[in-house]
Write a protein that holds these residues in place. Structure first.
Motif, PDB file in Angstrom:
ATOM      1  N   LEU A   3      47.516  39.629  42.999  1.00 57.37           N
ATOM      2  CA  LEU A   3      48.713  40.428  43.179  1.00 57.37           C
ATOM      3  C   LEU A   3      49.504  39.929  44.370  1.00 57.37           C
ATOM      4  N   HIS A   4      50.805  39.949  44.241  1.00 60.46           N
ATOM      5  CA  HIS A   4      51.677  39.474  45.309  1.00 60.46           C
ATOM      6  C   HIS A   4      51.815  40.543  46.395  1.00 60.46           C
ATOM      7  N   VAL A   5      51.570  40.148  47.632  1.00 57.59           N
ATOM      8  CA  VAL A   5      51.724  41.037  48.772  1.00 57.59           C
ATOM      9  C   VAL A   5      52.910  40.536  49.582  1.00 57.59           C
ATOM     10  N   LYS A   6      53.888  41.399  49.772  1.00 54.41           N
ATOM     11  CA  LYS A   6      55.091  41.045  50.516  1.00 54.41           C
ATOM     12  C   LYS A   6      54.905  41.318  51.998  1.00 54.41           C
ATOM     13  N   GLY A   7      55.676  40.597  52.811  1.00 50.43           N
ATOM     14  CA  GLY A   7      55.631  40.828  54.242  1.00 50.43           C
ATOM     15  C   GLY A   7      55.982  39.600  55.040  1.00 50.43           C
ATOM     16  N   THR A   8      55.693  39.677  56.324  1.00 47.17           N
ATOM     17  CA  THR A   8      56.005  38.610  57.263  1.00 47.17           C
ATOM     18  C   THR A   8      54.756  37.786  57.540  1.00 47.17           C
ATOM     19  N   ALA A   9      54.808  36.512  57.182  1.00 46.82           N
ATOM     20  CA  ALA A   9      53.692  35.576  57.408  1.00 46.82           C
ATOM     21  C   ALA A   9      52.387  36.108  56.821  1.00 46.82           C
ATOM     22  N   VAL A  10      52.427  36.556  55.577  1.00 47.31           N
ATOM     23  CA  VAL A  10      51.249  37.104  54.909  1.00 47.31           C
ATOM     24  C   VAL A  10      50.334  35.963  54.473  1.00 47.31           C
ATOM     25  N   ASP A  11      49.054  36.073  54.834  1.00 43.81           N
ATOM     26  CA  ASP A  11      48.093  35.042  54.444  1.00 43.81           C
ATOM     27  C   ASP A  11      47.413  35.433  53.127  1.00 43.81           C
ATOM     28  N   PRO A  12      46.563  34.585  52.576  1.00 39.61           N
ATOM     29  CA  PRO A  12      45.932  34.880  51.287  1.00 39.61           C
ATOM     30  C   PRO A  12      45.059  36.147  51.268  1.00 39.61           C
ATOM     31  N   ARG A  13      44.701  36.660  52.430  1.00 36.54           N
ATOM     32  CA  ARG A  13      43.875  37.863  52.497  1.00 36.54           C
ATOM     33  C   ARG A  13      44.692  39.092  52.891  1.00 36.54           C
ATOM     34  N   SER A  14      45.997  38.994  52.780  1.00 39.55           N
ATOM     35  CA  SER A  14      46.983  40.059  53.005  1.00 39.55           C
ATOM     36  C   SER A  14      47.150  40.467  54.471  1.00 39.55           C
ATOM     37  N   ARG A  15      46.725  39.612  55.381  1.00 39.15           N
ATOM     38  CA  ARG A  15      47.009  39.857  56.801  1.00 39.15           C
ATOM     39  C   ARG A  15      48.426  39.367  57.077  1.00 39.15           C
ATOM     40  N   CYS A  16      49.084  39.984  58.049  1.00 38.57           N
ATOM     41  CA  CYS A  16      50.482  39.647  58.318  1.00 38.57           C
ATOM     42  C   CYS A  16      50.687  39.345  59.799  1.00 38.57           C
ATOM     43  N   ALA A  17      51.942  39.117  60.152  1.00 30.77           N
ATOM     44  CA  ALA A  17      52.288  38.831  61.547  1.00 30.77           C
ATOM     45  C   ALA A  17      52.008  40.032  62.451  1.00 30.77           C
ATOM     46  N   HIS A  18      52.019  41.228  61.897  1.00 29.85           N
ATOM     47  CA  HIS A  18      51.821  42.443  62.695  1.00 29.85           C
ATOM     48  C   HIS A  18      50.352  42.812  62.876  1.00 29.85           C
ATOM     49  N   ASP A  24      41.770  43.367  59.053  1.00 24.48           N
ATOM     50  CA  ASP A  24      43.102  43.795  58.591  1.00 24.48           C
ATOM     51  C   ASP A  24      43.405  43.166  57.235  1.00 24.48           C
ATOM     52  N   ILE A  25      42.648  43.597  56.226  1.00 22.34           N
ATOM     53  CA  ILE A  25      42.739  42.918  54.936  1.00 22.34           C
ATOM     54  C   ILE A  25      43.266  43.792  53.806  1.00 22.34           C
ATOM     55  N   ILE A  26      43.753  44.989  54.104  1.00 24.53           N
ATOM     56  CA  ILE A  26      44.285  45.790  52.997  1.00 24.53           C
ATOM     57  C   ILE A  26      45.797  45.664  52.933  1.00 24.53           C
ATOM     58  N   ALA A  27      46.315  45.795  51.734  1.00 27.56           N
ATOM     59  CA  ALA A  27      47.754  45.911  51.519  1.00 27.56           C
ATOM     60  C   ALA A  27      47.983  47.271  50.876  1.00 27.56           C
ATOM     61  N   ILE A  28      49.159  47.814  51.087  1.00 26.38           N
ATOM     62  CA  ILE A  28      49.479  49.143  50.589  1.00 26.38           C
ATOM     63  C   ILE A  28      50.629  49.053  49.603  1.00 26.38           C
ATOM     64  N   GLN A  34      56.679  50.797  44.522  1.00 29.86           N
ATOM     65  CA  GLN A  34      55.504  50.328  43.774  1.00 29.86           C
ATOM     66  C   GLN A  34      55.232  48.844  44.011  1.00 29.86           C
ATOM     67  N   GLU A  35      55.559  48.364  45.188  1.00 28.75           N
ATOM     68  CA  GLU A  35      55.314  46.977  45.602  1.00 28.75           C
ATOM     69  C   GLU A  35      54.285  46.981  46.729  1.00 28.75           C
ATOM     70  N   TYR A  36      53.401  45.987  46.709  1.00 33.58           N
ATOM     71  CA  TYR A  36      52.434  45.850  47.790  1.00 33.58           C
ATOM     72  C   TYR A  36      53.076  45.157  48.980  1.00 33.58           C
ATOM     73  N   TYR A  37      52.882  45.756  50.159  1.00 34.67           N
ATOM     74  CA  TYR A  37      53.298  45.169  51.431  1.00 34.67           C
ATOM     75  C   TYR A  37      52.075  45.148  52.336  1.00 34.67           C
ATOM     76  N   ALA A  38      52.049  44.191  53.242  1.00 30.82           N
ATOM     77  CA  ALA A  38      50.912  44.068  54.153  1.00 30.82           C
ATOM     78  C   ALA A  38      50.840  45.242  55.125  1.00 30.82           C
ATOM     79  N   CYS A  39      51.994  45.796  55.496  1.00 34.89           N
ATOM     80  CA  CYS A  39      51.992  46.933  56.421  1.00 34.89           C
ATOM     81  C   CYS A  39      53.351  47.617  56.405  1.00 34.89           C
ATOM     82  N   TYR A  40      53.439  48.706  57.129  1.00 34.92           N
ATOM     83  CA  TYR A  40      54.666  49.490  57.244  1.00 34.92           C
ATOM     84  C   TYR A  40      55.804  48.649  57.814  1.00 34.92           C
ATOM     85  N   TYR A  41      55.504  47.858  58.839  1.00 31.03           N
ATOM     86  CA  TYR A  41      56.536  47.048  59.481  1.00 31.03           C
ATOM     87  C   TYR A  41      57.044  45.953  58.548  1.00 31.03           C
TER      88      TYR A  41
END
Length: 105
Positions: A3-18, A24-28, A34-41
């Motif tokens: 599944l595609h996880v959106k965000g800033t500098a998201v790595d293959p394990r859904s970690r982001c710049a924040h 820190d491996i969950i996406a919401i 109804q889109e997955y993002y790495a975090c609120y920011y």
């Protein structure tokens, strides 16, 4: 399934710049789009709309993605575990401090 996880500098394990520690491996999946993002920011930075919170009556829907194994959890399941029930990787316990950003508590 990948599944595609959106965000800033998201790595293959859904970690982001924040948030990018080992746990820190969950996406919401955001209720509003109804889109997955790495975090609120990441949602704030990349979505073209404000976030909405998951109402409790929809917590039985899949809304959490384990970035380690791509297993999807319902919000209810996520609230009850400390790690992924599929691959057993530990989640960041401090994420619970951010639940009010995502879920109507």
């Amino acid at each position: 399934m990948n599944l595609h996880v959106k965000g800033t500098a998201v790595d293959p394990r859904s970690r982001c710049a924040h948030y990018n520690t080992e746990v820190d491996i969950i996406a919401i999946k955001f209720h509003c789009c109804q889109e997955y993002y790495a975090c609120y920011y990441c949602h704030q930075d990349h979505a073209d709309h404000p976030p909405t919170k998951w109402p409790q009556e929809k917590w039985n829907q899949q809304g959490i993605l384990c970035g380690n194994c791509q297993h999807e959890l319902t919000i209810e399941e996520y609230m009850e575990v400390r790690g992924c029930p599929e691959c057993h990787h530990t989640f960041n316990e401090r994420c619970s401090l951010h639940h009010p950003l995502y879920f109507n508590i």
